[in-house]
Enzyme design. Sequence first.
Site, PDB file in Angstrom:
ATOM      1  N   ASP A 201     -30.126  -9.433  -3.685  1.00 17.70           N
ATOM      2  CA  ASP A 201     -31.428  -9.421  -3.035  1.00 17.70           C
ATOM      3  C   ASP A 201     -31.677  -8.104  -2.297  1.00 17.70           C
ATOM      4  O   ASP A 201     -31.987  -8.100  -1.113  1.00 17.70           O
ATOM      5  CB  ASP A 201     -31.463 -10.624  -2.061  1.00 17.70           C
ATOM      6  CG  ASP A 201     -32.794 -10.760  -1.352  1.00 17.70           C
ATOM      7  OD1 ASP A 201     -33.823 -10.491  -1.971  1.00 17.70           O
ATOM      8  OD2 ASP A 201     -32.778 -11.126  -0.155  1.00 17.70           O
ATOM      9  N   GLU A 442     -20.988 -14.061  -1.785  1.00 15.50           N
ATOM     10  CA  GLU A 442     -21.573 -15.208  -2.493  1.00 15.50           C
ATOM     11  C   GLU A 442     -21.349 -15.178  -4.000  1.00 15.50           C
ATOM     12  O   GLU A 442     -22.291 -15.284  -4.784  1.00 15.50           O
ATOM     13  CB  GLU A 442     -23.075 -15.309  -2.189  1.00 15.50           C
ATOM     14  CG  GLU A 442     -23.384 -15.591  -0.740  1.00 15.50           C
ATOM     15  CD  GLU A 442     -24.863 -15.892  -0.485  1.00 15.50           C
ATOM     16  OE1 GLU A 442     -25.649 -15.939  -1.457  1.00 15.50           O
ATOM     17  OE2 GLU A 442     -25.220 -16.094   0.683  1.00 15.50           O
ATOM     18  N   TYR A 495     -28.671 -21.139   5.192  1.00 15.27           N
ATOM     19  CA  TYR A 495     -30.078 -20.931   5.562  1.00 15.27           C
ATOM     20  C   TYR A 495     -30.796 -22.263   5.736  1.00 15.27           C
ATOM     21  O   TYR A 495     -31.774 -22.548   5.059  1.00 15.27           O
ATOM     22  CB  TYR A 495     -30.761 -20.046   4.507  1.00 15.27           C
ATOM     23  CG  TYR A 495     -30.291 -18.608   4.587  1.00 15.27           C
ATOM     24  CD1 TYR A 495     -30.913 -17.706   5.439  1.00 15.27           C
ATOM     25  CD2 TYR A 495     -29.210 -18.162   3.843  1.00 15.27           C
ATOM     26  CE1 TYR A 495     -30.471 -16.392   5.549  1.00 15.27           C
ATOM     27  CE2 TYR A 495     -28.761 -16.851   3.941  1.00 15.27           C
ATOM     28  CZ  TYR A 495     -29.401 -15.968   4.802  1.00 15.27           C
ATOM     29  OH  TYR A 495     -28.958 -14.672   4.912  1.00 15.27           O
ATOM     30  N   GLU A 531     -23.888 -15.158   7.711  1.00 17.72           N
ATOM     31  CA  GLU A 531     -25.335 -14.937   7.555  1.00 17.72           C
ATOM     32  C   GLU A 531     -26.067 -16.182   8.021  1.00 17.72           C
ATOM     33  O   GLU A 531     -25.625 -17.298   7.767  1.00 17.72           O
ATOM     34  CB  GLU A 531     -25.744 -14.707   6.083  1.00 17.72           C
ATOM     35  CG  GLU A 531     -25.411 -13.358   5.522  1.00 17.72           C
ATOM     36  CD  GLU A 531     -25.838 -13.183   4.070  1.00 17.72           C
ATOM     37  OE1 GLU A 531     -26.826 -13.831   3.638  1.00 17.72           O
ATOM     38  OE2 GLU A 531     -25.178 -12.411   3.373  1.00 17.72           O
TER      39      GLU A 531
END
Length: 637
Positions: A201, A442, A495, A531
């Site tokens: 990303d 990840e 998230y 994160e």
Amino acid sequence: YSAERLLLAALCSVCQALQDGMLFPTESPSREVKDVSGLWIFRADESPERSRGFEQQWYKSPLAETGPVIDMPVPSSYNDITQDAQIRDFIGWVWYEKDVWVPARWIQDRGTRIVLRVGSAHYYSVLWVNGVKVTEHVGGHLPFEADISGVLRQTSGNQCRITIAVNNTLTLETLPPGTIQYMTDRSRYPAGYFVQNTNFDFFNYAGIHRPVLLYTTPKAHIDDITVETTFSDNIGLVSFNVSVLGSSKAAVKVTLSAQDGRCVASADGSRGVLKVTDVNLWWPYLMHENPAYLYSMEVQATAEDGQTDVYTLPVGIRTVKVTSTQFLINNKPFYFHGVNKHEDADIRGKGFDWPLVVKDFNLMKWMGANSFRTSHYPYAEEILQMADRHGIVIIDECPGVGIKDIRSFGNVSLAHHLTVMEELVRRDKNHPSVVMWSVANEPASEMPPAGFYFKELVSHTRSLDSSRPVTYITASNYARDLGAPYVDVICVNSYFSWYQDPGHTELIGLQLNTQFDNWYGKYQKPIIQSEYGADAVPGLHSDPPMMFTEEYQKTVLQNYHNVFDQKRKEFVIGELIWNFADFMTSQSIIRVVGNKKGIFTRQRQPKAGAFLLRERYWRIANETGVLPTWASCITVI
Ligand code: GCB
């Protein structure tokens, strides 16, 4: 597409253990450095196969004679420099060239070794000097160099035409991986149309991203230095290992000086241990009233002919250890309250830029951050040097991001990944700020090959450096993650209320507690929330909070913090916000001119979340550390 075939061949040829060192080029009585960054000329090879430059041997003559060229700054990504979308999104070979003068005495003195070094270029690079190929390198984010003394002395002497071809194509075996996809439906795409697919990303910026240098050493020279440090009571111990090339009998002398210039220890020989009484340890920012203490280690190597090479290395004396619930620096618990970053800014993309680096350190210190992760690739060495000098702790990550395709777990990929870890450790091993290696971000760690893959990767990294813990960053479910048994610290990204249950911040507390208890219950290893965050378009407001507003970002952070405050009493050893600043991504329907999870904008202006984190980080520092006296005014906030 010919670049893919070339790359695979190049990958296979470099899959062997590294031979030489990669010391940062510095000046000394025996070494000179000449920065040849600045304005270069540039040409993208727009031929369908991107192979015209090689067919027509563009490196053989001045690039301007081969066709149209444009100005291109170095260091910088080339993508955002022009008004041309084709250059911004270009995939394939681009060509850089610069004419430089080499001092006559460098050429005349046969005892001088002349090295050309590129701080990093994205992604696969081939280098020529005066039309002669001197080296090639696979991989962005890490330096490569070539001894060009012979070529310069044989070709046209003081004038030196440097040509660098750089290709940003990613394959299943590169780091990060990617694929080239040809679109064959002629009703929708023109003939030969292709795109590059990736699973990460951030915008795939390309070009020469870090300074290009010429530097000299004597022929018999210090090739590498490795230091490892520890202490017992008030005695610091610095073990060193110096390798010298170009002489088998060089006499090595090592001298360690304190910050006031006083010599505190010295030794003869290429290996040994220096003892420092009344040692000043290297402490992180906000953990000690005199953080980031650096000694200076001068290494001298004198060859049989009397020539001496001198190299000076900053040395911080500190230890790192991990228990089942703690991360210890100098035997004291360290809590990571920090950020994830990117090398990313307007116009220059991933190009190294001192004003940006200094501004970012000022912002990190302003907000009370004591650490950052080099998400998702190694940062410039100058950044690590800043961290050493300011006491900012680093989790040093390799470019293993977006490993999602099962074909990227094969032998060629693994061999390249091991080589990249070797290059990373070789470059960064002596930085006291680096306290942990991260081998990936990840990956699809639930896929069966991941067990073997990460076992190899982590154990190889440990064999390269036994003094630091090793991890990778997971977003996989605790029950299905196959690499976690091998790491020292569990690093988890999540998230909640963003990608899962969007809009439902009331669920964060429950879900985050479950996350921590599950991971700890299964592995009994300390955990970093590596994160967490939410996008906020600066200036967008709503109350009650809605996604994409500054209020929503704040609410997400607050809900995470409530859980961190309970769990940091147990086994949570850190929190790293995603992200320090907004950054560019490829275009997609979930990105509004880039990722907006920054607490600062891309121009480094604070959003509401920055003030929230500032208050929190200083509060934590106040509870757990020792604040510098100048900071006492800030602690009242
Ligand atoms: C992640 C990735 C990071 C992304 C972030 C996001 O898990 O590690 O590269 O930018 O999420 O914002 O989606």
